[in-house]
Scaffold this motif. Sequence first.
Motif, PDB file in Angstrom:
ATOM      1  N   HIS A   1      72.348  46.464  35.594  1.00 56.52           N
ATOM      2  CA  HIS A   1      71.547  47.658  35.345  1.00 56.52           C
ATOM      3  C   HIS A   1      70.143  47.623  35.951  1.00 56.52           C
ATOM      4  CE1 HIS A   1      69.618  45.244  32.189  1.00 56.52           C
ATOM      5  NE2 HIS A   1      68.661  46.164  32.167  1.00 56.52           N
ATOM      6  N   GLN A   2      69.440  46.480  35.937  1.00 58.82           N
ATOM      7  CA  GLN A   2      67.994  46.546  36.167  1.00 58.82           C
ATOM      8  C   GLN A   2      67.616  46.839  37.617  1.00 58.82           C
ATOM      9  OE1 GLN A   2      65.685  43.312  34.576  1.00 58.82           O
ATOM     10  NE2 GLN A   2      63.772  44.318  35.008  1.00 58.82           N
ATOM     11  N   TYR A   3      67.843  45.894  38.504  1.00 58.20           N
ATOM     12  CA  TYR A   3      67.404  46.107  39.886  1.00 58.20           C
ATOM     13  C   TYR A   3      68.158  47.252  40.547  1.00 58.20           C
ATOM     14  CZ  TYR A   3      63.936  42.563  41.086  1.00 58.20           C
ATOM     15  OH  TYR A   3      62.775  41.848  41.217  1.00 58.20           O
ATOM     16  N   ILE A   4      69.478  47.322  40.318  1.00 57.31           N
ATOM     17  CA  ILE A   4      70.259  48.400  40.929  1.00 57.31           C
ATOM     18  C   ILE A   4      69.806  49.747  40.373  1.00 57.31           C
ATOM     19  CG2 ILE A   4      72.571  49.355  41.214  1.00 57.31           C
ATOM     20  CD1 ILE A   4      73.660  46.526  41.121  1.00 57.31           C
ATOM     21  N   GLY A   5      69.570  49.796  39.058  1.00 56.04           N
ATOM     22  CA  GLY A   5      69.085  51.037  38.464  1.00 56.04           C
ATOM     23  C   GLY A   5      67.732  51.443  39.016  1.00 56.04           C
ATOM     24  N   TRP A   6      66.820  50.478  39.163  1.00 55.18           N
ATOM     25  CA  TRP A   6      65.503  50.783  39.727  1.00 55.18           C
ATOM     26  C   TRP A   6      65.621  51.289  41.163  1.00 55.18           C
ATOM     27  CZ3 TRP A   6      62.343  45.917  37.877  1.00 55.18           C
ATOM     28  CH2 TRP A   6      62.059  46.069  36.512  1.00 55.18           C
ATOM     29  N   GLU A   7      66.488  50.662  41.957  1.00 57.34           N
ATOM     30  CA  GLU A   7      66.675  51.099  43.337  1.00 57.34           C
ATOM     31  C   GLU A   7      67.198  52.536  43.383  1.00 57.34           C
ATOM     32  OE1 GLU A   7      65.860  49.617  46.003  1.00 57.34           O
ATOM     33  OE2 GLU A   7      65.790  47.452  45.672  1.00 57.34           O
ATOM     34  N   LEU A   8      68.161  52.856  42.539  1.00 58.33           N
ATOM     35  CA  LEU A   8      68.717  54.208  42.524  1.00 58.33           C
ATOM     36  C   LEU A   8      67.666  55.229  42.095  1.00 58.33           C
ATOM     37  CD1 LEU A   8      72.231  53.515  40.938  1.00 58.33           C
ATOM     38  CD2 LEU A   8      71.738  54.114  43.315  1.00 58.33           C
TER      39      LEU A   8
ATOM     40  N   ASP B   1      67.789  38.789  39.805  1.00 63.38           N
ATOM     41  CA  ASP B   1      67.462  39.923  38.946  1.00 63.38           C
ATOM     42  C   ASP B   1      66.692  39.368  37.756  1.00 63.38           C
ATOM     43  OD1 ASP B   1      67.685  42.052  36.890  1.00 63.38           O
ATOM     44  OD2 ASP B   1      69.039  42.994  38.332  1.00 63.38           O
ATOM     45  N   PRO B   2      65.557  39.966  37.398  1.00 66.39           N
ATOM     46  CA  PRO B   2      64.712  39.372  36.347  1.00 66.39           C
ATOM     47  C   PRO B   2      65.440  39.134  35.024  1.00 66.39           C
ATOM     48  CG  PRO B   2      63.493  41.073  37.504  1.00 66.39           C
ATOM     49  CD  PRO B   2      64.904  41.142  38.015  1.00 66.39           C
TER      50      PRO B   2
ATOM     51  N   TYR C   1      61.987  46.842  46.705  1.00 64.43           N
ATOM     52  CA  TYR C   1      61.976  45.557  46.027  1.00 64.43           C
ATOM     53  C   TYR C   1      62.316  44.428  46.990  1.00 64.43           C
ATOM     54  CZ  TYR C   1      61.721  48.433  41.902  1.00 64.43           C
ATOM     55  OH  TYR C   1      61.318  49.341  40.976  1.00 64.43           O
ATOM     56  N   VAL C   2      61.526  43.372  46.937  1.00 64.37           N
ATOM     57  CA  VAL C   2      61.690  42.254  47.859  1.00 64.37           C
ATOM     58  C   VAL C   2      62.921  41.446  47.459  1.00 64.37           C
ATOM     59  CG1 VAL C   2      60.641  40.171  48.798  1.00 64.37           C
ATOM     60  CG2 VAL C   2      59.215  42.164  48.258  1.00 64.37           C
TER      61      VAL C   2
ATOM     62  N   MET D   1      71.700  45.444  48.417  1.00 64.54           N
ATOM     63  CA  MET D   1      71.979  45.491  49.851  1.00 64.54           C
ATOM     64  C   MET D   1      72.390  46.888  50.295  1.00 64.54           C
ATOM     65  SD  MET D   1      71.300  42.490  50.933  1.00 64.54           S
ATOM     66  CE  MET D   1      71.966  42.654  52.582  1.00 64.54           C
ATOM     67  N   LEU D   2      72.997  47.669  49.396  1.00 66.59           N
ATOM     68  CA  LEU D   2      73.517  48.974  49.767  1.00 66.59           C
ATOM     69  C   LEU D   2      72.471  50.068  49.685  1.00 66.59           C
ATOM     70  CD1 LEU D   2      77.014  48.848  47.981  1.00 66.59           C
ATOM     71  CD2 LEU D   2      76.493  48.411  50.377  1.00 66.59           C
TER      72      LEU D   2
END
Length: 332
Positions: A189-196, A32-33, A7-8, A1-2
């Motif tokens: 780690h996964q989705y947040i890391g990918w977003e960053l 998160d997968p 990513y959908v 959200m931040l």
Amino acid sequence: MLVPGGYVRLAWPDVLTNLTMVQAFLGVKPVDPVYWTLFAELRFYLLFAFVAWRGLTYRRVLLFCCLWGTAALTFDRFGFGAFGQFLMPEHCWFFIAGMAFYLMYRFRPTVVLWGVVLVSFAAAVPTARATWRVSVKNMDQWVPFWPVMAVLTVSFLAMALVATGRTNRITWRWLPVAGALTYPLYLLHQYIGWELVTYAEKHLLLHPWALLGGVLGLMLTAAYLVHRIIEEPAARWLKPRIQAGIEDAAGRAERARTADPKATRHVPQAALCPSVSSAPAPETVTPDSRGELLTAGAWSSPARGSDAPSPHSRTGPDRCARPHHHGGPRTV
């Protein structure tokens, strides 16, 4: 959200469903997968609850390992629908190997336990290969299979070293902290890391290694904050209350059993001291080192070859001595 990214995100009803941790069973995608593993853990806990229902012993846990592996192979081969998936034929081998390793640590390594570990390792290879095939499709370059086998082998070897006491001398103070961070790091780690990473690649001019180090540092910091601010306070509040509830339920069940005269079973003296009678004593009455109850304390703080008596053991003049597998008499 931040962090805005590509990513959908799931709808709020699906997000709320994820809080149950059984979203896969309900047909909802995980937020998160990597959270697919939560449902695998829950299935293991439900299966193992049947073993713990009458008390955990060495024999019961070992039998459970063998029966679970056999049933998983059978159902994987012949189908049988949802129940076959409940047995996790693709992932059960890691749980089975973990239980075998613990029995090694709690008691001692045996050929049977090593056999369970080796069979689990071999049976886990097809799952690792299938995961590798799916992962390669998401990469922009070819990655061979041998690194996957290397990671799998090193993981089993590391657990074998722990189970056989080869790592007892390692007492680095930072290890418990690092171990405590693995779970919140897994969650974050996964989705947040990918977003960053996606955001930094578009808006910041950073060297790839600097970007990797920065994201890793941020994730570790976030994991540490989650552990200290959320996990530890929640555990201090929850643990005694959950334990009190379990003890209350167990106490009520025991009082109900003793209040019913038909439920009280008379145990003859010959059954308590097998030397008096040639008939074998019931396992739950006179367990030896392999039949003793693995109590909650024994599972949470094991000691290899420990001869500490179970809190459920009998006391008084009618106790019997039986040879222990480490030598010397053992009170049962």
